[in-house]
Design a protein around this motif. Structure first.
Motif, short mmCIF file in Angstrom:
data_model
loop_
_atom_site.label_atom_id
_atom_site.label_comp_id
_atom_site.label_asym_id
_atom_site.label_seq_id
_atom_site.Cartn_x
_atom_site.Cartn_y
_atom_site.Cartn_z
N PRO A 171 33.42 46.61 51.01
CA PRO A 171 33.40 46.87 52.46
C PRO A 171 32.59 45.82 53.20
N ASN A 172 32.99 45.56 54.49
CA ASN A 172 32.21 44.73 55.43
C ASN A 172 31.83 43.39 54.82
N MET A 173 32.83 42.64 54.45
CA MET A 173 32.56 41.30 53.94
C MET A 173 32.13 40.39 55.10
N ASP A 174 31.32 39.43 54.79
CA ASP A 174 30.72 38.56 55.82
C ASP A 174 31.52 37.27 55.90
N ARG A 175 32.17 37.07 57.05
CA ARG A 175 32.96 35.84 57.22
C ARG A 175 32.08 34.61 57.28
N GLU A 176 30.88 34.74 57.86
CA GLU A 176 29.99 33.59 57.98
C GLU A 176 29.52 33.11 56.60
N THR A 177 29.54 34.02 55.60
CA THR A 177 29.16 33.63 54.23
C THR A 177 30.31 32.93 53.53
N LYS A 178 31.48 33.57 53.53
CA LYS A 178 32.68 32.97 52.96
C LYS A 178 33.87 33.45 53.76
N GLU A 179 34.70 32.51 54.20
CA GLU A 179 35.80 32.85 55.11
C GLU A 179 37.13 32.95 54.40
N ASN A 180 37.37 32.16 53.34
CA ASN A 180 38.68 32.12 52.70
C ASN A 180 38.56 32.43 51.21
N TYR A 181 39.53 33.20 50.68
CA TYR A 181 39.56 33.58 49.27
C TYR A 181 40.95 33.24 48.72
N GLN A 182 40.96 32.71 47.47
CA GLN A 182 42.19 32.42 46.76
C GLN A 182 42.37 33.47 45.67
N VAL A 183 43.36 34.33 45.83
CA VAL A 183 43.62 35.43 44.90
C VAL A 183 44.89 35.11 44.12
N VAL A 184 44.78 35.17 42.75
CA VAL A 184 45.92 34.89 41.87
C VAL A 184 46.43 36.22 41.32
N ILE A 185 47.74 36.50 41.52
CA ILE A 185 48.39 37.73 41.07
C ILE A 185 49.41 37.39 40.00
N GLN A 186 49.43 38.21 38.91
CA GLN A 186 50.39 38.03 37.82
C GLN A 186 51.34 39.23 37.78
N ALA A 187 52.65 38.91 37.54
CA ALA A 187 53.66 39.95 37.29
C ALA A 187 54.20 39.75 35.88
N LYS A 188 54.17 40.83 35.01
CA LYS A 188 54.59 40.73 33.62
C LYS A 188 55.65 41.79 33.35
N ASP A 189 56.75 41.39 32.64
CA ASP A 189 57.80 42.34 32.33
C ASP A 189 57.50 43.05 31.01
N MET A 190 58.47 43.79 30.46
CA MET A 190 58.30 44.62 29.28
C MET A 190 57.18 45.64 29.48
N ALA A 191 57.00 46.05 30.79
CA ALA A 191 55.99 47.05 31.15
C ALA A 191 54.59 46.60 30.77
N GLY A 192 54.41 45.27 30.74
CA GLY A 192 53.10 44.72 30.43
C GLY A 192 52.77 44.67 28.97
N GLN A 193 53.71 44.97 28.07
CA GLN A 193 53.44 44.98 26.64
C GLN A 193 53.38 43.56 26.09
#
Length: 785
Positions: free
Chosen positions: A218-240
């Motif tokens: 909650p309540n992240m501080d923009r003046e401390t850090k403004e931009n974030y790079q988030v990496v998302i993975q999608a895996k088939d076989m229900a993740g097995q």
């Protein structure tokens, strides 16, 4: 499942059953789902079915070296004697699928990809090899490609952009990313995806089922850090283990909230400006800082105390977010040298959460001190401009007016005055260089110019570069010094048959003067006039009336009428203008007909005189016409050519070049024009052909001697004429001889005609002569003649 052939219509398939039927204990089931018998000994009767399948199954991405076996077709009409032929029709037949026409085995020749095409529709046909007769009806079936996990999940974008408020609570949705898998979603887990976060913790999390990214703190501080790079993975076989995966990056920016107020780094600003700064000129800038961005960092400045509000104003520069201080009123070093005032800064867009706070953090203030610097200023006139009035009868050297200027500086240096001579080219005015008194050099005339616009220059004696100009408008007041006169030139006439008291002219007057109460003219005749009188209309116009009747142009054709015009201003001015009245002849309604004396003389002639003159003119015209006719008859000669049609008979065409310019004896066209002067005894100068007429017709008529002699005479004249054209020329005649009733016997046109000649020119001699001519000389001889 064993590959057996049971009963009719058997189809041998690959190890994938097509129709699975429930089987009870003791039942025998073939591949097509047909019950054969029960263990109680009862035989079941099976109805005949031609084709007993609906689809085959085949794995994709086959890696074997041989063709992949698909299945087998078999007809109950096939007795095994080799007379049955199996034919396959449909998608991919011949290129992807081959069938053994004898055994009905189907093979796939290439590697198939379910993602390119998942099902193929084919038709089976059975014919007799010998007769090519169809043994079974065409039946449709499908070949379905079974999926394997050969495609990894893919996101629609490699990079996503999103933003979230810094005031967001934990679990706030940021963005949803979705991946797709080309594998079959209805078969196995090849296309069942599971999402996970590889980079971006502990600030964000992702929903494993639908790929929704949410905040984790909650309540992240923009003046401390403004931009974030988030990496998302999608895996088939229900993740097995062994499943395929794909990744994407989400760039998440913390959106700003107006949680940082503007603040002055320095709460005191010192500025300076010259007292000569123009109104609206910028004298300095002040700046406050705001940690927010975008619209949350926009600021507006204002002056909050009275001292500064009267003399200065401040505006906000939207590009730099600075406060620009400008001059509001003209500054004066001698009046006030310093100004101090408070400036307040606030955010343009206020956050409602802070508006009602006891100590609102969204504004700040600072003190501004402005120092005014002295400038050597030019002289200042007491008025700008000056408007002075003077009468036009003012004599040269008379007083006009006074201008005054002073040095606004503390030294109060003396000034001198002068007139810019470019504004007074006629040198009508003069000015005292010490006290600024303006006088006239010449007399002024309002009728020449009502206004004089001059420029007076004031110059500091100690610093001649400090000068000031002021316009002086001198208005010349009117004096009644011009007499009225006629407004226009009048062309007045009086009719000879005029009656007493008749209006002949309405006159008006003009005056170049301009009295205050307007013009009022009085009209009169200088002396008693027996012929005309004048009546003043009391509206600056007057009427000229006749006093008698019976004017005559013979007695006097022009009258001069002096009219006196006076004005009503002081001193009274008057003038005498002469009105010329011409006597004219008019009709009964008073319309002018003539005013000339020459017309009067012509009007005195009697009717008998006019008739005599007209007869003389007619006689002279008749004499001229008769004389011209006689001259024409005397000069008239017998025409060479009677009509224009005969001109063609003068054309002479021959193909003998002759002797050139020196040969003047070969031909004389004068002979054709005057046949009477021919000399029959002259010898021809050219060579006479040995036989002029190699064949002559014998006339069937013996008693027509006159015609015969006439023809031979003309031939002899033509042959013996030394000036005639050569024998190989065509000679035509426009003149037949005097007294000829036929006028012309020319055959120039007849020679160009096809068919028999029409001897219409002999019509005057009558049919007997035409017939005699035809019989005697013949048509060809007549044409040559």
């Amino acid at each position: 499942v064993p590959h057996n052939e049971i009963g009719q219509g058997i189809v041998e398939l690959s190890p994938f059953p097509i129709n699975a039927l429930p089987v009870a204990p003791g039942n025998t089931v073939n591949l097509l789902g047909t019950l054969q018998e029960k263990n109680d000994g009862r035989i079941l009767q099976r109805s005949k079915r031609g084709w007993m399948w609906n689809q085959f199954f085949l794995l994709e991405e086959y890696t074997g070296n041989d063709n992949q076996y698909v299945g087998k077709l078999h007809s109950n009409m096939d007795r095994g004697d080799g007379n049955v032929k199996y034919i396959l029709i449909g998608d991919g037949v011949g290129s992807l699928f081959l069938i053994d026409e004898n055994s009905g085995d189907i093979h796939a020749t290439k590697r198939l990809d379910r993602e390119e095409r998942a099902i193929y529709t084919l038709h089976a046909k059975v014919v007799d090899k010998r007769t090519n007769e169809t043994l079974e009806a065409d039946t449709e079936f499908n070949i379905k490609i079974h999926d394997i996990n050969d495609n990894e999940p893919k996101f629609s974008k490699d990079l996503y952009f999103a933003s979230v408020s810094i005031l967001s609570s934990t679990g706030t949705s940021v963005i949803q990313v979705t991946a797709t898998d080309a594998d079959d979603q209805t078969y196995g887990n090849s296309a069942k995806l599971v999402y996970s976060i590889l980079q971006g913790q502990p600030y964000f999390s992702v929903d494993s089922d639908n790929g929704t990214i949410r905040t984790a703190l909650p309540n992240m501080d923009r003046e401390t850090k403004e931009n974030y790079q988030v990496v998302i993975q999608a895996k088939d076989m229900a993740g097995q283990m062994g499943g395929l995966s794909g990744t994407t990056t989400v760039s998440i920016t913390l959106s700003d909230e107006n949680d940082s107020p503007p603040r002055f780094a320095n709460h005191t600003f010192r500025l300076s400006t010259l007292e000569s700064a123009e109104v609206g000129a910028a004298i300095g800038r002040i700046k406050a800082n705001d940690a927010d961005v975008g619209r949350n960092a926009e600021m507006q400045y204002s002056i909050v105390d009275r001292d500064g509000q009267d003399m200065f104003t401040i505006i906000s520069d939207q590009n730099t977010q600075e406060g620009v201080i400008r001059v509001k009123k003209q500054l004066d070093y001698e009046r006030q040298r310093t100004y101090s005032f408070k400036v307040e800064v606030t955010n343009t867009y206020l956050d409602p959460r802070f508006m009602y706070s006891p100590n609102p953090p969204f504004k700040d203030d600072a003190m501004v001190r402005v120092t005014i610097e002295d400038v050597d200023e030019p002289p200042v006139f007491s008025r700008n401009p000056y408007i002075i009035e003077v009468h036009e009868d003012t004599a040269a050297g008379s007083f006009v007016g006074v201008v005054s200027a002073r040095d606004p500086d503390a030294d109060n240096n003396p000034v001198k005055y002068s007139i810019d001579r470019h504004t007074d080219l006629e040198r009508l005015f003069n000015i005292d260089s010490v006290n600024g008194t303006i006088t006239t050099l010449k007399g002024l005339d309002r009728e020449m110019s009502k206004w004089h616009n001059i420029s007076v220059v004031a110059t500091e004696i100690s610093n001649p570069r400090q000068t000031t100009r002021v316009p002086v408008f001198i208005r010349v007041l009117d004096v009644n010094d011009n007499a009225p006169e006629f407004a226009m030139y009048y062309e007045t006439f009086v009719c000879e048959n005029v009656q007493p008291g008749q209006l002949i002219q309405t006159i008006s007057a003009v005056d170049t003067d301009d009295p205050l109460v307007g013009h009022k003219f009085v009209f009169s005749i200088s002396s008693s006039n027996p012929n005309f009188t004048i009546v003043d209309n009391e509206d600056n116009t007057a009427r000229i009336l006749t006093r008698r009747a019976g004017f005559s142009r013979r007695e006097m054709n022009t009258y001069l009428l002096p009219v006196v015009i006076s004005d009503n201003d002081y001193p009274i001015q008057s003038s005498t203008s002469t009105l010329t009245v011409n006597v004219c002849a008019c009709d009964s309604r008073g319309n002018m007909q003539s005013c000339n004396t020459e017309a009067l003389l012509s009007a005195g002639l009697s009717t008998g005189a006019l008739v005599a003159i007209l007869l003389c003119v007619i006689i002279l015209l008749m004499i001229v016409v008769l004389f011209a006719a006689l001259r024409r008859q005397q000069r008239k000669k017998e025409p060479l050519i009677i009509s224009k049609e005969d001109v063609r008979d003068n054309v002479v065409s021959y193909n003998d070049e002759g002797g050139g310019e020196e040969d003047t004896q070969a031909f004389d066209i004068g002979t054709l024009r005057n046949p009477e002067v021919m000399d029959a005894n002259k010898l021809r100068r050219d060579i006479i052909p040995e036989m002029l007429f190699p064949f002559q017709r014998t006339s069937p008529i013996k008693d027509n001697a006159d015609v015969r002699e006439f023809i031979h005479g003309r031939l002899h004249e033509n042959d013996s004429d030394p000036t005639a054209p050569p024998y190989d020329s065509l000679a035509t005649y426009a003149y037949e001889g005097s007294g000829s009733l036929a006028e012309s016997l020319s055959s120039l046109e007849s020679g160009c005609m096809e068919g028999d000649q029409e001897y219409d020119y002999l019509s005057n001699w009558g049919p007997p002569f035409k017939k005699l001519a035809d019989m005697y000389i013949g048509k060809d001889t007549a044409r040559e003649t």
